[in-house]
Design a protein around this motif. Structure first.
Motif, PDB file in Angstrom:
ATOM      1  N   GLY A  57       0.819  -1.202   0.000  1.00 56.17           N
ATOM      2  CA  GLY A  57       0.000   0.000   0.000  1.00 56.17           C
ATOM      3  C   GLY A  57       0.856   1.256   0.000  1.00 56.17           C
ATOM      4  O   GLY A  57       2.028   1.230   0.401  1.00 56.17           O
ATOM      5  N   ARG A  63       0.187  -3.328   4.562  1.00 56.48           N
ATOM      6  CA  ARG A  63      -1.030  -3.750   3.866  1.00 56.48           C
ATOM      7  C   ARG A  63      -0.771  -3.741   2.358  1.00 56.48           C
ATOM      8  O   ARG A  63       0.069  -2.987   1.862  1.00 56.48           O
ATOM      9  CB  ARG A  63      -2.188  -2.802   4.181  1.00 56.48           C
ATOM     10  CG  ARG A  63      -2.658  -2.939   5.611  1.00 56.48           C
ATOM     11  CD  ARG A  63      -3.960  -2.242   5.845  1.00 56.48           C
ATOM     12  NE  ARG A  63      -3.909  -0.855   5.372  1.00 56.48           N
ATOM     13  CZ  ARG A  63      -4.662   0.109   5.834  1.00 56.48           C
ATOM     14  NH1 ARG A  63      -5.535  -0.142   6.775  1.00 56.48           N
ATOM     15  NH2 ARG A  63      -4.563   1.324   5.366  1.00 56.48           N
ATOM     16  N   SER A  66      -4.365  -1.075  -2.499  1.00 55.32           N
ATOM     17  CA  SER A  66      -5.822  -1.147  -2.487  1.00 55.32           C
ATOM     18  C   SER A  66      -6.393  -1.328  -3.895  1.00 55.32           C
ATOM     19  O   SER A  66      -5.766  -0.957  -4.887  1.00 55.32           O
ATOM     20  CB  SER A  66      -6.390   0.113  -1.834  1.00 55.32           C
ATOM     21  OG  SER A  66      -6.945   0.978  -2.759  1.00 55.32           O
ATOM     22  N   GLU A  67      -7.579  -1.910  -3.945  1.00 50.41           N
ATOM     23  CA  GLU A  67      -8.284  -2.066  -5.224  1.00 50.41           C
ATOM     24  C   GLU A  67      -8.536  -0.695  -5.839  1.00 50.41           C
ATOM     25  O   GLU A  67      -8.529  -0.532  -7.054  1.00 50.41           O
ATOM     26  CB  GLU A  67      -9.600  -2.810  -5.002  1.00 50.41           C
ATOM     27  CG  GLU A  67     -10.354  -3.088  -6.272  1.00 50.41           C
ATOM     28  CD  GLU A  67     -11.616  -3.904  -6.034  1.00 50.41           C
ATOM     29  OE1 GLU A  67     -12.416  -3.972  -6.975  1.00 50.41           O
ATOM     30  OE2 GLU A  67     -11.799  -4.438  -4.935  1.00 50.41           O
ATOM     31  N   ASN A  68      -8.763   0.297  -4.993  1.00 48.82           N
ATOM     32  CA  ASN A  68      -8.994   1.655  -5.486  1.00 48.82           C
ATOM     33  C   ASN A  68      -7.778   2.207  -6.217  1.00 48.82           C
ATOM     34  O   ASN A  68      -7.922   3.003  -7.142  1.00 48.82           O
ATOM     35  CB  ASN A  68      -9.381   2.580  -4.335  1.00 48.82           C
ATOM     36  CG  ASN A  68     -10.730   2.219  -3.758  1.00 48.82           C
ATOM     37  OD1 ASN A  68     -11.592   1.685  -4.452  1.00 48.82           O
ATOM     38  ND2 ASN A  68     -10.917   2.467  -2.484  1.00 48.82           N
TER      39      ASN A  68
END
Length: 160
Positions: A57, A63, A66-68
């Motif tokens: 991320g 993490r 993100s898909e975003n």
């Protein structure tokens, strides 16, 4: 792909072994890696290889991306969400691979869609792996040919 971890990749064997707990059906899944995919992963390794995720991320490496992030990149390239999403690449690949004449069973297994007997699945999660290896290399070669053919071609993405 966003959740790929370096520990799951074996570049020498040209495989990404996804543990069952990450899969929708809870079954382990093997993804054959093309020569092109391995080259990309080798290029990325100096950037993210000391961490857990291949694609960490932006805010924290603890993490995955993100898909975003994927969808925002597509928006910046000029695609609206009715034209393409990150998940849409799976559908596009399935359609084109079927059009190219690859066996339905190999395509479905590659996408982890195939229904499988739970007992067999416990012992055999490499179903159709030789054909899938061949198919994924052919897919990467096809995409590379599209890229090569596009070089020197100007595509106007602005709408009138």
């Amino acid at each position: 792909m966003r959740h790929a971890e370096w520990s799951e990749l074996n570049l020498d064997a040209a495989e990404w072994r996804i543990p069952g707990h990450k899969m929708k059906m809870q079954d382990k899944h093997i993804v054959p890696l093309s020569k092109q995919a391995i080259e990309i992963l080798q290029a990325i390794h100096p950037l993210t290889g000391s961490g857990r995720y291949v694609f960490p991320g932006v805010r924290t490496a603890a993490r995955p991306m993100s898909e975003n992030t994927v969808n925002a990149a597509l928006r910046r390239l000029g695609y609206n969400n009715n034209e393409m999403t990150g998940h849409g690449f799976r559908s596009m690949a399935s359609t084109i691979l079927h059009e190219q004449g690859w066996p339905h069973e190999a395509i479905e297994r590659q996408l982890a869609h195939a229904e499988r007997n739970k007992v067999s699945a416990a012992y055999n999660y490499a179903e159709r792996l030789p054909k899938r290896r061949e198919m994924m290399q052919a897919w990467a070669d096809y995409l590379e040919a599209l890229q090569t053919g596009a070089k020197g071609t100007v595509i106007n993405l602005k709408r009138a």
